[in-house]
Each structure stands twice: as C-alpha cells, then as structure tokens.
Write a protein that holds these residues in place. Structure first.
Motif, PDB file in Angstrom:
ATOM      1  N   LYS A   1      36.900  28.247  48.143  1.00 31.10           N
ATOM      2  CA  LYS A   1      37.789  27.091  47.999  1.00 31.10           C
ATOM      3  C   LYS A   1      37.934  26.658  46.546  1.00 31.10           C
ATOM      4  N   LEU A   2      37.077  27.187  45.661  1.00 33.29           N
ATOM      5  CA  LEU A   2      37.036  26.723  44.287  1.00 33.29           C
ATOM      6  C   LEU A   2      37.702  27.714  43.343  1.00 33.29           C
ATOM      7  N   SER A   3      38.413  27.193  42.377  1.00 34.74           N
ATOM      8  CA  SER A   3      39.049  28.041  41.364  1.00 34.74           C
ATOM      9  C   SER A   3      38.977  27.314  40.031  1.00 34.74           C
ATOM     10  N   HIS A   4      38.028  27.739  39.188  1.00 35.64           N
ATOM     11  CA  HIS A   4      37.808  27.046  37.921  1.00 35.64           C
ATOM     12  C   HIS A   4      37.137  28.009  36.949  1.00 35.64           C
ATOM     13  N   ASN A   5      37.505  27.908  35.677  1.00 34.08           N
ATOM     14  CA  ASN A   5      36.950  28.807  34.659  1.00 34.08           C
ATOM     15  C   ASN A   5      35.446  28.684  34.502  1.00 34.08           C
ATOM     16  N   ASN A   6      34.894  27.519  34.828  1.00 32.89           N
ATOM     17  CA  ASN A   6      33.461  27.303  34.654  1.00 32.89           C
ATOM     18  C   ASN A   6      32.667  27.414  35.944  1.00 32.89           C
ATOM     19  N   ILE A   7      33.244  28.054  36.960  1.00 31.62           N
ATOM     20  CA  ILE A   7      32.558  28.266  38.235  1.00 31.62           C
ATOM     21  C   ILE A   7      32.653  29.738  38.611  1.00 31.62           C
ATOM     22  N   ILE A   8      31.542  30.296  39.073  1.00 29.66           N
ATOM     23  CA  ILE A   8      31.515  31.691  39.509  1.00 29.66           C
ATOM     24  C   ILE A   8      32.594  31.910  40.568  1.00 29.66           C
ATOM     25  N   LYS A   9      33.353  32.982  40.393  1.00 28.77           N
ATOM     26  CA  LYS A   9      34.437  33.291  41.324  1.00 28.77           C
ATOM     27  C   LYS A   9      34.019  34.386  42.297  1.00 28.77           C
ATOM     28  N   ILE A  10      34.353  34.191  43.576  1.00 27.96           N
ATOM     29  CA  ILE A  10      34.173  35.233  44.577  1.00 27.96           C
ATOM     30  C   ILE A  10      35.486  36.005  44.704  1.00 27.96           C
ATOM     31  N   TYR A  11      35.408  37.308  44.519  1.00 27.25           N
ATOM     32  CA  TYR A  11      36.613  38.139  44.621  1.00 27.25           C
ATOM     33  C   TYR A  11      36.817  38.647  46.038  1.00 27.25           C
ATOM     34  N   LYS A  12      35.735  38.985  46.692  1.00 28.94           N
ATOM     35  CA  LYS A  12      35.830  39.409  48.084  1.00 28.94           C
ATOM     36  C   LYS A  12      34.439  39.409  48.688  1.00 28.94           C
ATOM     37  N   SER A  13      34.379  39.445  50.004  1.00 29.37           N
ATOM     38  CA  SER A  13      33.106  39.572  50.713  1.00 29.37           C
ATOM     39  C   SER A  13      33.344  40.397  51.963  1.00 29.37           C
ATOM     40  N   PHE A  14      32.320  41.136  52.385  1.00 28.67           N
ATOM     41  CA  PHE A  14      32.439  41.972  53.571  1.00 28.67           C
ATOM     42  C   PHE A  14      31.044  42.318  54.075  1.00 28.67           C
ATOM     43  N   THR A  15      30.961  42.672  55.332  1.00 29.90           N
ATOM     44  CA  THR A  15      29.689  43.084  55.916  1.00 29.90           C
ATOM     45  C   THR A  15      29.722  44.566  56.218  1.00 29.90           C
TER      46      THR A  15
END
Length: 290
Positions: free
Chosen positions: A60-74
C-alpha cells in the motif's frame, strides 16, 4: 508467472529462526534485489500472519524512503518477497562504526537521517499504519546516483510488527530498549509510540547511547516510565535539535508532536532547504511533503 527461477542467487545476507534475507540478481535485467525467504508453518497460521501482513502493508506504500515490494509469491512451503536492494547496511551498523571510531555525527548528518526517517514516518501515518518497531536496525541505507551525484538514501524497512491503526491490539512488540511508556504501562498506543521510537533514534544519533538504560530490563523499564532523560548536550548540537529530541521523549503521548507537526517546524524546514540545496535529499520529494 513469478518464480524464484527468474533470479540468480548471489549471496546470503542474513538469517533468523524463520526467514532468510538473500541477494538475488534478475536474470533478464541484471538488477539486484533482496529476496526475503520465509518458511511458512502451515500447522500454525498465526506464525504466518506477520509475513503476509508485511506484504499487504508495504504494497500500500509508495515512497522513496520506504522499502518497496516489487512482487511476492509462494513456492512449496516458502514465501518469497522481492524488495529493494540496499547496499549500505543499516543505521545501527553505521552508528556502531562511528562510535567505535569516536567519530560523532555532525548536526548536518543527524538532520540528513532524521528528515528522511520523518518523511517515511509521515507517509505511513498518513496511510493509518503504525510501524511499532522503528529502530536503527530497521533503517536501511543505500547509495543512489542522480546524474553525476552519488549520495546515500534512507529506506525504512522492518515492517514485521506494523499494523493498521484500527487493528491494534494490546500487546508488547518491538525492541524493549525502544518501547514507549504507554506500551509498558499497557495503556494501548497510537502512532505516537512511533514518535517515541524516533526520539530514541535521534538521541542515539547524537550521543551513541539510548536515552534510557539499566542493568536489568526492570530497571530500564522503570526509567522509561518514571524518569526524565538527560537532554542532548547543546555544546555539540543546537538548542533547537535538543529541544526536538526532548519533545519526542515526552512521557504523555498526547503531548508528543506528530510527524506532520515536526515537518512543519521552522527549524526542520530550514534543514530540509539546506539538505536540498546541498543535493543530499530529493528536491522532487519535497513537493510531496507540502
């Protein structure tokens, strides 16, 4: 289709009881990513909740100073989370190196880190998320290049304990040394506990020690709940910076300033302008903070 086979393993960064942080390289683009591999325990759904919660919240977060998740999978019994690669360790490591070398941070350096953490904190609070484990270990650092300029950037991570404000429960979370008085008194807490954590981080940047310590947890907790911290020495830092640290470490959470109020302080605004002029922080990012 997302698969770990799309990435080339480089090295293991760290591991704990239930997860590993691994450095991978995208086979097509050669871009490096940190892949967090979490071993899922299907016999206990509660053990998995924190992992899926971190994915949900960070998405839900999009900010230059926050770690970004590009994708997730199991895959099988493992959850993979593909995130930003940060190549300069974390703030805890940097503080340790500087402390051992007896090389104090300057006020410019302190404000450089403080302002970026504040940007990140305001963003998550604006999204009704409370971090609950803000400490130097979870403040990651990375080098970025803009034109001919190379500089460092803060990336807030460690969202394992984060929750949406309405979903908070009365529970002890986070590192004991950074817990707020209201957590210890079991009075419940809001995002003002993150502000207390930020005060601890700021204090540590300035002094290489925490505002409260003790030979036992009980002794430390008693000080956090009842005693006044020693203010930052104004011989080394400005009275304005010392006053900000004091305001973050007020026992009553209702009186502590919010991230938004801190960013609006003339002293902080002055430093934002200075850091932008020195090209130490993104000028473009500042427009989103107004």
């Amino acid at each position: 289709m997302s698969s770990i086979d799309a990435y080339q393993f480089v090295e293991k960064i760290s591991m704990d009881e239930c997860s590993e942080s691994l450095l991978y390289c995208d086979k097509q683009t050669n871009i490096k990513y940190i892949v967090i591999k979490i071993r899922l325990h299907y016999e206990s759904q509660n053990q998995n909740n924190w992992a899926f919660r971190e994915v949900e919240l960070l998405s839900k977060l999009s900010h230059n100073n926050i770690i970004k998740i590009y994708k997730s999978f199991t895959e099988g019994q493992d959850l993979y989370i593909v995130t930003d690669y940060t190549d300069s360790g974390n703030l805890s490591q940097l503080i340790s190196v500087r402390a051992k070398a007896n090389d104090p941070f300057t006020e410019t350096e302190v404000m450089f880190y403080f302002v970026q953490i504040l940007f990140a904190l305001k963003h998550i609070h604006d999204n009704q998320i409370i971090h609950r484990d803000l400490r130097p270990k979870n403040i990651l650092l990375t080098k970025i290049v803009t034109g001919n300029i190379q500089r460092q950037q803060v990336k807030l991570g460690g969202f394992h304990q984060a929750k949406v404000q309405e979903q908070l429960e009365l529970e002890q979370v986070g590192n004991p040394s950074y817990q707020s008085p209201e957590q210890l008194l079991e009075n419940g807490y809001t995002n003002k506990s993150d502000i207390w954590n930020l005060g601890c981080v700021l204090y540590e940047l300035c002094t290489f020690c925490l505002p409260f310590s003790g030979q036992t947890l009980y002794a430390m907790f008693t000080k956090i709940k009842q005693e006044k911290h020693k203010s930052i020495d104004s011989k080394w830092f400005s009275k304005e910076l010392s006053a900000i640290a004091d305001s973050l470490l007020i026992k009553d959470p209702e009186i502590r300033p919010s991230a938004k109020e801190l960013l609006e302080l003339p002293f902080v605004q002055k430093w934002i302008t200075i850091l932008a002029q020195k090209q130490m922080i993104d000028k473009e990012l500042l427009e989103t903070q107004q």
